[in-house]
Design a protein around this motif. Structure first.
Motif, short mmCIF file in Angstrom:
data_model
loop_
_atom_site.label_atom_id
_atom_site.label_comp_id
_atom_site.label_asym_id
_atom_site.label_seq_id
_atom_site.Cartn_x
_atom_site.Cartn_y
_atom_site.Cartn_z
N GLY A 78 3.37 27.35 -3.17
CA GLY A 78 2.95 28.17 -2.03
C GLY A 78 3.98 28.55 -1.25
O GLY A 78 4.31 29.61 -0.57
N ALA A 79 4.86 27.41 -1.17
CA ALA A 79 5.97 27.73 0.03
C ALA A 79 7.22 28.29 -0.50
O ALA A 79 7.78 29.20 0.19
CB ALA A 79 6.29 26.45 0.64
N ASN A 80 7.49 28.21 -1.89
CA ASN A 80 8.92 28.51 -2.44
C ASN A 80 8.63 29.67 -3.36
O ASN A 80 9.51 30.37 -3.60
CB ASN A 80 9.38 27.42 -3.07
N PRO A 294 -3.09 36.58 5.22
CA PRO A 294 -2.00 35.48 5.56
C PRO A 294 -0.82 35.60 4.54
O PRO A 294 0.31 35.26 4.75
CB PRO A 294 -2.75 34.19 5.72
N GLN A 298 3.02 36.44 4.89
CA GLN A 298 4.09 35.26 4.44
C GLN A 298 5.07 36.11 3.64
O GLN A 298 6.50 35.80 3.81
CB GLN A 298 3.55 34.21 3.78
N THR B 140 14.20 27.73 5.01
CA THR B 140 13.20 28.41 4.17
C THR B 140 11.67 28.24 4.78
O THR B 140 10.88 28.99 4.25
CB THR B 140 13.02 28.29 2.70
N GLY B 141 11.50 27.41 5.74
CA GLY B 141 10.25 27.23 6.28
C GLY B 141 9.32 26.58 5.35
O GLY B 141 8.25 27.07 5.39
N GLU B 142 9.67 25.96 4.42
CA GLU B 142 8.89 25.28 3.31
C GLU B 142 7.88 24.47 3.94
O GLU B 142 8.08 23.80 5.11
CB GLU B 142 9.83 24.22 2.45
N PHE B 143 6.68 24.71 3.45
CA PHE B 143 5.58 23.81 3.68
C PHE B 143 4.88 23.09 2.71
O PHE B 143 4.98 23.63 1.57
CB PHE B 143 4.68 24.48 4.72
N PHE B 144 3.99 22.39 3.11
CA PHE B 144 2.92 22.04 2.18
C PHE B 144 1.52 22.18 2.46
O PHE B 144 1.37 22.51 3.71
CB PHE B 144 2.92 20.55 1.44
N GLY B 145 0.55 22.44 1.61
CA GLY B 145 -0.68 22.90 1.85
C GLY B 145 -0.68 24.29 1.34
O GLY B 145 -0.12 24.48 0.49
N VAL B 146 -1.93 25.09 1.73
CA VAL B 146 -2.22 26.57 1.40
C VAL B 146 -2.03 27.29 2.31
O VAL B 146 -3.06 27.22 3.29
CB VAL B 146 -3.59 26.30 0.41
N GLN B 147 -1.65 28.53 2.10
CA GLN B 147 -1.60 29.54 2.94
C GLN B 147 -2.81 30.13 3.52
O GLN B 147 -3.60 30.36 2.47
CB GLN B 147 -0.81 30.80 2.53
N GLY B 148 -3.27 30.15 4.44
CA GLY B 148 -4.75 30.42 5.02
C GLY B 148 -5.61 29.45 5.12
O GLY B 148 -6.97 29.77 5.75
#
Ligand code: NA
Ligand code: NA
Lengths: 329, 188, 442
Positions: A78-80, A294, A298, B140-148
């Motif tokens: 989801g991030a990349n 969202p 993004q 890149t503001g990399e994250f884990f989890g789910v958008q929203g």
């Protein structure tokens, strides 16, 4: 005759729906095509079933060249690689998984935004991977949306979004936790798909299937490392492309067979199948908040382009998405 | 595994600044990181308990517990590894080494020094390997989890790996220096 | 040189480094790093694999069970629940031959039901049982060996980290694996008891520093008795905890990680309730949890990196091909598998053995018609023997580290665990021959 060594691998075992066609179609097809001309042979170096990396690292493994060809689950990226997850934010689009394969094979090769996103991650997309359509497996049938009130359902990741405003509480989990979660009343059911539910026997504790048709989802792709692919001799690249087409077909057929077999076997084991009435389904669809918001924030303009291209393709393929998530773009 | 000549006592207490300034500094920093890791274990327990209670009694499960817990495990390791290096608590089979040390203490110091240097190299490799992705994650503001649903940036977690591995490498170097000093001083 | 040859050479180098006394994690890391570099002739790949392993090798909800179950074990220990269990066992079994040894096994069996890692059992009972046994004339090394030996029960009697990992790798229900572990675990405990009594009878010099004194103490009548009420009060907390953790696990109400968290919390409440915990002591316990956890977890990262190197060398596949071409019977395969694991167990840690072996062996076993739960218990039993075998036996190291007694050397403890290894091999053969022992509750 020249021998090329190719490292191919996955985080999941060979029987897995997303890996099956790599091993059973892609590899033999490449071999077959190259054997016709007799110029090249391939020495396959297999690393299936997570011997080299875990499911969280499928993108990095191909991107960094740990394998040359691999299954990439963009659903975990989801991030990349958020663009590839458009289907998860646009539920109720189509239950025809073969359509999703066709659409994403085309878009991943020809829509600049998607193609570039693979290239930016140093990968070349070869063949699309999908899930069959999501439904509700629960201890209770869902005849009206009121039946979902105050229920707890396993809905991992993005699928939690699909339960918003339904009155049901999403509980995190994975295919492996559904069985005990439901058995012990931690949850009362799950959002999932037939080919995943059959092997985990969740139908034993959740014997009421309500077919909702939340839709088939794009899961990821079989991809090649870009440096590796660009360095291949032209005939081998062509063989890869042709084998990838065959792989897409084989993957679609395999999932269809498995889903059909799952329904037969689960019903034989006592699963009762219900259908959510159309008007109730409409209530669900229209009641959902704008969950794509969202994701659009993004992904920006690229997201808008992908969403529009995806929905145009759906309609061009004859699908009628129950909600026009692309409205107002 | 008792080695009286080193400035860092084996019980993990920090040497005084006047006696061993480098050891004291490393010891203090390692102890601080380690304390954060220790608190984190408590937090992990609280998180799991809160999820179980919330899910079963309040109809309010906590989203993302399994992902957060998974990432926490990695963080805890790199927060605490430096202290483990200084305290010589890493698992090993030291029977042969002690046998050597009995007859030939200098030989044992040489081996110990080599092992400590290996440790310094290993952690430096981890640092070197993790460095680019850490800053990439920030950019890149990399994250884990789910958008929203829920998202947590990965940068702090990657930074913990980098800082933890870097400090552990320094601590290993310090241990190697201690062994060399013991070797020169002929101390047994 | 083929990559396969190179793979075997690298294993040789690893053994050498470990034998010389290098920190196991360092040895695994450095061998794996150079191995990937040499095999693929690609230094960049080594760095990338290292990065992946360091960042996400143990990024898994399941691995959170380790600090949580360790914390629970230590809290239980600091609140003297472990000691109380041991004391009740001691009181009940005092008259038996090798009574304190048997009490250690019995207390470990109960304790095993609230801890998922053998390390925790080893750490707790080193503190509780070894001083008591030494005080009563048992040889310190024998006492330490008994604790190390019986600590393996912690990973066979559920909850168990190894059963969890096997379940994940072989895609078998973890709850099912827990049920499968019950009978073999109890058989093992009974086997240990029989062995302890036999050894005491035949070789008292192996057991006691002063056999005569110990015998006199055993038959003496004036030993203080413990009232039933006291016993009940002492044993209730752990039974509650067993009920909470095992009940939660068996009913499927908790995942293993949740059982760990809830169990640790329960143990915390018990410790607070008994006023055996002030702020300073709690901090000590937490710090210790960190120290124990970090060494296991770092080893897990390193082992993961190493097993990936082996996979790149093609070792698992080569072994798989060898087995398939060998035309094995199911039983023959089972025994070969067990022997390979026993050999690996001498130099590798439990998790890496499972990581390396199960993905190769489980599909072969399934193809030969072996029940995967049965296969799993045989595998885990064989792996557990490795906790006790030199040169790398982590249970023995834990006891040695925790004891921190310069008079008791690692090799003395290794020697004292030999009889336990023999019992385990016997139970391993029994379980392999009689699948019913595993499947009875399934
Ligand atoms: Na246990
Ligand atoms: Na061993």
């Amino acid at each position: 005759q020249q021998t090329i060594t190719i490292n191919i691998g996955s985080s999941h075992p060979e029987q897995n729906i997303w890996v099956y066609a790599m091993k059973n179609t892609f590899q033999p097809e490449v071999n077959r095509i190259l054997a016709e001309k007799g110029e090249y042979t391939v020495d396959w170096n297999e690393a299936y079933a997570g011997t080299l990396y875990k499911f969280t690292d499928t993108r990095e493994a191909v991107m960094d060249g740990i394998v040359d060809v691999g299954m990439v689950g963009t659903v975990w990226e989801g991030a990349n690689m958020p663009l590839q997850n458009v289907t998860y934010f646009t539920p109720f689009a189509t239950s025809d998984h073969k359509m999703i394969i066709e659409i994403f094979d085309d878009l991943s090769a020809n829509l600049p935004e998607l193609r570039d996103s693979w290239a930016e991650n140093n990968m070349v997309h070869l063949s699309s991977l999908i899930t069959d359509s999501y439904d509700i497996y629960a201890t209770f049938p869902v005849n009206t949306m009121a039946d979902l009130q105050n229920r707890k359902l396993n809905a991992p990741g993005t699928s939690a979004n699909w339960l918003r405003e339904t009155g049901a509480t999403p509980v995190d989990g994975a295919l492996t936790t559904y069985y005990t979660n439901i058995q012990t009343g931690v949850t009362e059911g799950t959002l999932s798909f037939a080919s995943g539910i059959l092997p985990t026997r969740v139908y034993e504790v959740a014997p009421e299937l309500t077919r909702v048709g939340i839709g088939s989802m794009y899961f990821g792709g079989i991809a090649a490392n870009k440096d590796f692919f660009d360095g291949l001799p032209e005939p081998v690249q062509v063989a890869f492309r042709d084998a990838a087409k065959a792989t897409s077909t084989a993957h679609g057929d395999y999932v269809a067979d498995l889903a059909a077999r799952a329904m037969t076997e689960m019903q034989a084991a006592g699963l009762t199948v219900h259908e959510l009435p159309a008007e109730e389904k409409t209530k669900w669809v229209t009641g959902l908040p704008n969950i794509i918001e969202p994701w659009l924030e993004q992904t920006g303009d690229a997201g808008k382009t992908v969403l529009k291209a995806y929905f145009d393709a759906l309609r061009a393929h004859g699908a009628t998405p129950l909600r026009n998530w692309d409205e107002g773009l | 595994m008792t080695d009286q000549t080193t400035e860092v006592p084996d019980d993990g207490t920090i040497p005084s600044f006047s006696r061993a300034p480098v050891g004291a500094m490393l010891g203090v920093v390692a102890a601080c990181l380690s304390s954060v890791g220790t608190l984190w274990i408590g937090g992990l327990m609280a998180l799991v308990v809160a999820d179980v209670l919330g899910r079963n009694f309040l109809n309010a499960p906590i989203t993302g517990v399994s992902e957060i817990a998974g990432r926490s495990v990695v963080a805890i390791v790199f927060l605490q590894v430096s202290a483990a290096v200084l305290q010589k608590r890493l698992t090993r089979a030291d029977f042969l080494l002690r046998a050597i040390g009995g007859g030939n203490p200098r030989g044992a110091h040489v081996l110990e020094c080599a092992f400590a240097l290996t440790g310094a190299v290993v952690f430096a490799l981890v640092l070197w390997a993790s460095w680019p992705k850490t800053w990439e994650a920030l950019a890149t503001g990399e994250f884990f989890g789910v958008q929203g649903v829920f998202t947590i940036p990965t940068f702090p977690f990657r930074l913990i790996t980098v800082v933890g591995a870097g400090l552990a490498s320094l601590c290993s170097l310090y241990r190697a220096a201690c062994e060399i000093r013991a070797l020169k001083g002929g101390g047994v | 040189m083929t990559t396969l040859t190179l793979g075997f050479i690298l294993i040789g180098v690893l053994i050498l480094l470990v034998l010389l006394g290098m920190q196991i994690a360092y040895a695994l890391f450095i061998v794996a790093f150079s191995g990937i570099w040499l095999i693929r002739d690609n230094l960049g790949l080594s760095f990338k694999m290292l990065e992946l392993t360091a960042y996400s090798g143990i990024d898994d909800y399941l691995f959170a069970t380790i600090p949580l179950f360790v914390l629970m074990g230590l809290l239980v220990s600091v609140s003297n629940v472990g000691r109380d269990t041991f004391e009740v066992a001691e009181e009940l079994l005092r008259r038996m031959l090798c009574g304190l040894g048997v009490a250690t096994v019995a207390a470990n069996t109960v304790f095993a039901a609230v801890t998922g890692v053998s390390i925790a059992s080893a750490a707790v009972f080193t503190r509780v049982a070894v001083p008591e046994m030494t005080r009563h004339g048992y040889r310190p090394a024998f006492s330490a060996g008994t604790v190390a030996g019986s600590s393996v029960l912690g990973m066979l009697i559920p909850p168990s980290l190894l059963l969890i990992i096997y379940g994940v790798l072989a895609e078998v229900s973890i709850g099912g694996m827990f049920l499968a572990g019950i009978v073999p675990g109890l058989l093992l405990a009974l086997g240990f008891v029989a062995m302890l009594m036999g050894v005491t009878l035949l070789f008292p010099g192996f057991v006691f520093a002063d056999p005569e004194a110990a015998r006199e103490r055993r038959v003496a009548v004036d030993v203080r008795g413990m009232s039933a009420t006291t016993m009940f009060a002492k044993i209730t907390p752990i039974l509650l905890l067993v009920f909470l953790v095992l009940g939660g696990l068996y009913s499927g109400y908790f995942t293993p990680t949740e059982a760990g968290g809830i169990g640790a919390f329960g143990a915390l409440l018990i410790a607070l309730g008994r006023r055996s915990l002030n702020r300073g002591k709690l901090w000590q316990v937490m710090k210790q949890t960190g120290t124990i956890s970090v060494s296991i977890l770092l080893l897990l990262i390193a082992a993961g990196f190493y097993s990936r190197m082996l996979a790149i060398a093609g070792l698992p596949n080569a072994i798989g091909d060898l087995v398939r071409s060998g035309g094995f019977s199911p039983l023959g395969f089972l025994f070969c598998h067990a022997v390979i694991i026993l050999l690996m167990g001498m130099i590798l840690d439990s998790t890496s053995i499972l990581l390396i072996m199960v993905p190769i062996a489980a599909p072969i076993a399934q193809g030969l018609g072996i029940d995967l739960s049965h296969f799993g218990i045989v595998t885990v039993l064989a792996v557990e023997i490795g906790l006790l075998t030199p040169p790398f036996g982590i249970s023995v190291f834990t006891v040695h580290n925790t004891l921190n007694d310069p008079d008791v050397s690692v090799e003395q403890i290794f020697a004292a665990t030999m009889p336990f290894i023999l019992v385990m091999v016997a139970i391993l053969v029994l379980v392999a021959l009689v699948p019913w022992t595993v499947t009875v509750f399934l």
